[in-house]
Write a protein that holds these residues in place. Structure first.
Motif, PDB file in Angstrom:
ATOM      1  N   ILE A 175       0.857  -1.190   0.000  1.00  0.00           N
ATOM      2  CA  ILE A 175       0.000   0.000   0.000  1.00  0.00           C
ATOM      3  C   ILE A 175       0.889   1.235   0.000  1.00  0.00           C
ATOM      4  CG2 ILE A 175      -1.775   1.276   1.277  1.00  0.00           C
ATOM      5  CD1 ILE A 175      -2.503  -1.483   2.591  1.00  0.00           C
ATOM      6  N   LEU A 176       0.522   2.228  -0.809  1.00  0.00           N
ATOM      7  CA  LEU A 176       1.281   3.473  -0.874  1.00  0.00           C
ATOM      8  C   LEU A 176       0.391   4.615  -0.415  1.00  0.00           C
ATOM      9  CD1 LEU A 176       4.092   4.528  -1.827  1.00  0.00           C
ATOM     10  CD2 LEU A 176       3.001   5.093  -4.009  1.00  0.00           C
ATOM     11  N   LEU A 177       0.889   5.424   0.521  1.00  0.00           N
ATOM     12  CA  LEU A 177       0.179   6.616   0.971  1.00  0.00           C
ATOM     13  C   LEU A 177       0.723   7.816   0.200  1.00  0.00           C
ATOM     14  CD1 LEU A 177       0.146   6.097   4.844  1.00  0.00           C
ATOM     15  CD2 LEU A 177      -1.756   5.833   3.268  1.00  0.00           C
ATOM     16  N   GLY A 178      -0.112   8.447  -0.603  1.00  0.00           N
ATOM     17  CA  GLY A 178       0.336   9.538  -1.452  1.00  0.00           C
ATOM     18  C   GLY A 178      -0.227  10.884  -1.050  1.00  0.00           C
ATOM     19  N   GLY A 179       0.212  11.906  -1.785  1.00  0.00           N
ATOM     20  CA  GLY A 179      -0.278  13.255  -1.559  1.00  0.00           C
ATOM     21  C   GLY A 179      -1.386  13.618  -2.532  1.00  0.00           C
ATOM     22  N   SER A 180      -1.831  14.861  -2.458  1.00  0.00           N
ATOM     23  CA  SER A 180      -2.911  15.334  -3.321  1.00  0.00           C
ATOM     24  C   SER A 180      -2.502  15.299  -4.787  1.00  0.00           C
ATOM     25  CB  SER A 180      -3.292  16.769  -2.933  1.00  0.00           C
ATOM     26  OG  SER A 180      -3.795  16.819  -1.616  1.00  0.00           O
ATOM     27  N   ASN A 181      -3.485  15.050  -5.650  1.00  0.00           N
ATOM     28  CA  ASN A 181      -3.292  15.028  -7.096  1.00  0.00           C
ATOM     29  C   ASN A 181      -2.282  13.957  -7.517  1.00  0.00           C
ATOM     30  OD1 ASN A 181      -4.124  16.019  -9.607  1.00  0.00           O
ATOM     31  ND2 ASN A 181      -2.474  17.534  -9.708  1.00  0.00           N
ATOM     32  N   PHE A 182      -2.306  12.835  -6.834  1.00  0.00           N
ATOM     33  CA  PHE A 182      -1.408  11.723  -7.133  1.00  0.00           C
ATOM     34  C   PHE A 182      -1.689  11.221  -8.553  1.00  0.00           C
ATOM     35  CE2 PHE A 182       0.023   7.376  -7.272  1.00  0.00           C
ATOM     36  CZ  PHE A 182       1.149   7.343  -6.476  1.00  0.00           C
ATOM     37  N   GLY A 183      -0.615  11.039  -9.334  1.00  0.00           N
ATOM     38  CA  GLY A 183      -0.761  10.497 -10.676  1.00  0.00           C
ATOM     39  C   GLY A 183      -1.226  11.511 -11.712  1.00  0.00           C
ATOM     40  N   CYS A 184      -0.980  12.778 -11.471  1.00  0.00           N
ATOM     41  CA  CYS A 184      -1.323  13.785 -12.471  1.00  0.00           C
ATOM     42  C   CYS A 184      -0.319  13.704 -13.628  1.00  0.00           C
ATOM     43  CB  CYS A 184      -1.313  15.184 -11.842  1.00  0.00           C
ATOM     44  SG  CYS A 184       0.279  15.647 -11.096  1.00  0.00           S
ATOM     45  N   GLY A 185      -0.456  14.570 -14.617  1.00  0.00           N
ATOM     46  CA  GLY A 185       0.509  14.582 -15.710  1.00  0.00           C
ATOM     47  C   GLY A 185       0.034  13.790 -16.907  1.00  0.00           C
ATOM     48  N   SER A 186       0.952  13.074 -17.549  1.00  0.00           N
ATOM     49  CA  SER A 186       0.641  12.377 -18.798  1.00  0.00           C
ATOM     50  C   SER A 186      -0.283  11.194 -18.543  1.00  0.00           C
ATOM     51  CB  SER A 186       1.928  11.894 -19.475  1.00  0.00           C
ATOM     52  OG  SER A 186       2.494  10.817 -18.764  1.00  0.00           O
ATOM     53  N   SER A 187      -0.791  10.644 -19.629  1.00  0.00           N
ATOM     54  CA  SER A 187      -1.783   9.566 -19.516  1.00  0.00           C
ATOM     55  C   SER A 187      -1.164   8.183 -19.472  1.00  0.00           C
ATOM     56  CB  SER A 187      -2.751   9.635 -20.706  1.00  0.00           C
ATOM     57  OG  SER A 187      -2.051   9.457 -21.928  1.00  0.00           O
ATOM     58  N   ARG A 188       0.159   8.075 -19.374  1.00  0.00           N
ATOM     59  CA  ARG A 188       0.814   6.768 -19.487  1.00  0.00           C
ATOM     60  C   ARG A 188       0.293   5.747 -18.474  1.00  0.00           C
ATOM     61  NH1 ARG A 188       6.928   8.739 -18.471  1.00  0.00           N
ATOM     62  NH2 ARG A 188       6.161  10.165 -20.075  1.00  0.00           N
ATOM     63  N   GLU A 189      -0.251   4.668 -19.014  1.00  0.00           N
ATOM     64  CA  GLU A 189      -0.780   3.585 -18.194  1.00  0.00           C
ATOM     65  C   GLU A 189       0.337   2.803 -17.524  1.00  0.00           C
ATOM     66  OE1 GLU A 189      -4.498   0.432 -18.740  1.00  0.00           O
ATOM     67  OE2 GLU A 189      -3.486   1.295 -20.478  1.00  0.00           O
ATOM     68  N   HIS A 190       1.563   2.987 -18.029  1.00  0.00           N
ATOM     69  CA  HIS A 190       2.721   2.300 -17.450  1.00  0.00           C
ATOM     70  C   HIS A 190       2.902   2.645 -15.971  1.00  0.00           C
ATOM     71  CE1 HIS A 190       3.323   2.557 -21.772  1.00  0.00           C
ATOM     72  NE2 HIS A 190       4.162   1.533 -21.700  1.00  0.00           N
ATOM     73  N   ALA A 191       2.435   3.821 -15.559  1.00  0.00           N
ATOM     74  CA  ALA A 191       2.549   4.185 -14.138  1.00  0.00           C
ATOM     75  C   ALA A 191       1.767   3.218 -13.266  1.00  0.00           C
ATOM     76  CB  ALA A 191       2.053   5.620 -13.937  1.00  0.00           C
ATOM     77  N   VAL A 192       0.586   2.838 -13.729  1.00  0.00           N
ATOM     78  CA  VAL A 192      -0.230   1.871 -12.996  1.00  0.00           C
ATOM     79  C   VAL A 192       0.427   0.490 -13.037  1.00  0.00           C
ATOM     80  CG1 VAL A 192      -2.469   0.714 -12.898  1.00  0.00           C
ATOM     81  CG2 VAL A 192      -2.347   3.148 -13.476  1.00  0.00           C
ATOM     82  N   TRP A 193       0.850   0.071 -14.225  1.00  0.00           N
ATOM     83  CA  TRP A 193       1.478  -1.250 -14.358  1.00  0.00           C
ATOM     84  C   TRP A 193       2.737  -1.356 -13.502  1.00  0.00           C
ATOM     85  CZ3 TRP A 193       1.304  -0.710 -20.394  1.00  0.00           C
ATOM     86  CH2 TRP A 193      -0.022  -0.815 -20.818  1.00  0.00           C
ATOM     87  N   GLY A 194       3.534  -0.279 -13.460  1.00  0.00           N
ATOM     88  CA  GLY A 194       4.756  -0.292 -12.661  1.00  0.00           C
ATOM     89  C   GLY A 194       4.470  -0.439 -11.182  1.00  0.00           C
ATOM     90  N   LEU A 195       3.462   0.267 -10.685  1.00  0.00           N
ATOM     91  CA  LEU A 195       3.075   0.132  -9.277  1.00  0.00           C
ATOM     92  C   LEU A 195       2.666  -1.300  -8.974  1.00  0.00           C
ATOM     93  CD1 LEU A 195       1.075   3.452  -8.885  1.00  0.00           C
ATOM     94  CD2 LEU A 195       2.987   2.783  -7.426  1.00  0.00           C
ATOM     95  N   GLN A 196       1.878  -1.890  -9.854  1.00  0.00           N
ATOM     96  CA  GLN A 196       1.421  -3.258  -9.622  1.00  0.00           C
ATOM     97  C   GLN A 196       2.572  -4.254  -9.695  1.00  0.00           C
ATOM     98  OE1 GLN A 196      -1.756  -3.122 -12.633  1.00  0.00           O
ATOM     99  NE2 GLN A 196      -3.224  -3.464 -10.988  1.00  0.00           N
ATOM    100  N   GLN A 197       3.460  -4.077 -10.663  1.00  0.00           N
ATOM    101  CA  GLN A 197       4.593  -4.999 -10.791  1.00  0.00           C
ATOM    102  C   GLN A 197       5.535  -4.898  -9.594  1.00  0.00           C
ATOM    103  OE1 GLN A 197       6.521  -4.809 -14.654  1.00  0.00           O
ATOM    104  NE2 GLN A 197       4.568  -4.786 -15.716  1.00  0.00           N
ATOM    105  N   ALA A 198       5.574  -3.748  -8.959  1.00  0.00           N
ATOM    106  CA  ALA A 198       6.411  -3.568  -7.766  1.00  0.00           C
ATOM    107  C   ALA A 198       5.733  -4.104  -6.504  1.00  0.00           C
ATOM    108  CB  ALA A 198       6.763  -2.100  -7.591  1.00  0.00           C
TER     109      ALA A 198
END
Length: 212
Positions: A70-93
């Motif tokens: 589980i990751l505790l993040g700040g406001s507007n987590f995951g803003c910016g580009s639409s790259r789905e790789h950000a989600v895949w990378g979190l899951q793979q980690a």
């Protein structure tokens, strides 16, 4: 009745506001043609210095937070580009959930479509969770998806709400295709009504073109 669905494990605090998808998954790790090998790139520039040496004080490099789910993040987590790789990378980690005050819109729906749980809590509650984790010896949290509540080692409860569709996908192990297949009878019925009412819209292709 929905089956119990609980995500439990070490929770790593990273309360950085406006952490964008370029930071979550830097561009140099987007070279492959599939989803594999992205765990290495997760938060790379925060985890490592310019020489590739691990930053000892960064949360994911600290021994007490290794293996976090589980990751505790700040406001507007995951803003910016639409790259789905950000989600895949979190899951793979190994991450199964993120808890933050708010999310980038595209990241939010990419996460929902990939069954990465995003919990939304007010900033002051995130601060309370971070403080308990940092000051206590037990770094684990539990997220009861069915009952929509985050549970801390001290027994504190932080309720949250989850869209019904996203909750169903998580609890029943469905992706977007699986959710659509669930509606097959309704889709078939709609199609039959549509062609019956508007037969002139239908183009019947020759058999050889249908086979192609």
């Amino acid at each position: 009745m929905a089956k119990p669905f609980v995500i439990a494990g070490i929770a790593a605090p990273l309360p950085v506001n406006n952490l964008d998808t370029d930071q979550i998954m830097p561009k140099q790790f987007l070279l492959g043609i599939d989803k594999s090998g992205l765990a290495r790139g997760l938060l790379y520039d925060l985890r490592f210095d310019a020489g590739g040496r691990a930053r000892d004080q960064f949360v994911l490099n600290r021994p007490e937070y290794r293996g976090a789910k589980i990751l505790l993040g700040g406001s507007n987590f995951g803003c910016g580009s639409s790259r789905e790789h950000a989600v895949w990378g979190l899951q793979q980690a190994g991450f199964e959930a993120v808890i933050a005050p708010s999310y980038g819109e595209i990241f939010y729906f990419n996460s929902a479509n990939n069954r990465l749980l995003l919990v939304t809590l007010p900033p002051e509650q995130i601060e309370a969770l971070v403080a308990e984790l940092e000051n206590g010896s037990d770094k684990r949290l539990s997220i009861d998806v069915e009952n929509e509540v985050v549970l801390t080692p001290s027994g504190r409860r932080f309720p949250f709400s989850l869209p019904a569709r996203q909750k169903q996908m998580l609890v029943e192990g469905l992706d977007m295709i699986g959710m659509t297949v669930r509606q097959k009878e309704a889709i078939d019925a709609f199609e039959a009504r549509h062609w019956a009412a508007q037969p002139w819209c239908r183009i019947d292709l020759p058999a050889q073109q249908q086979r192609a």
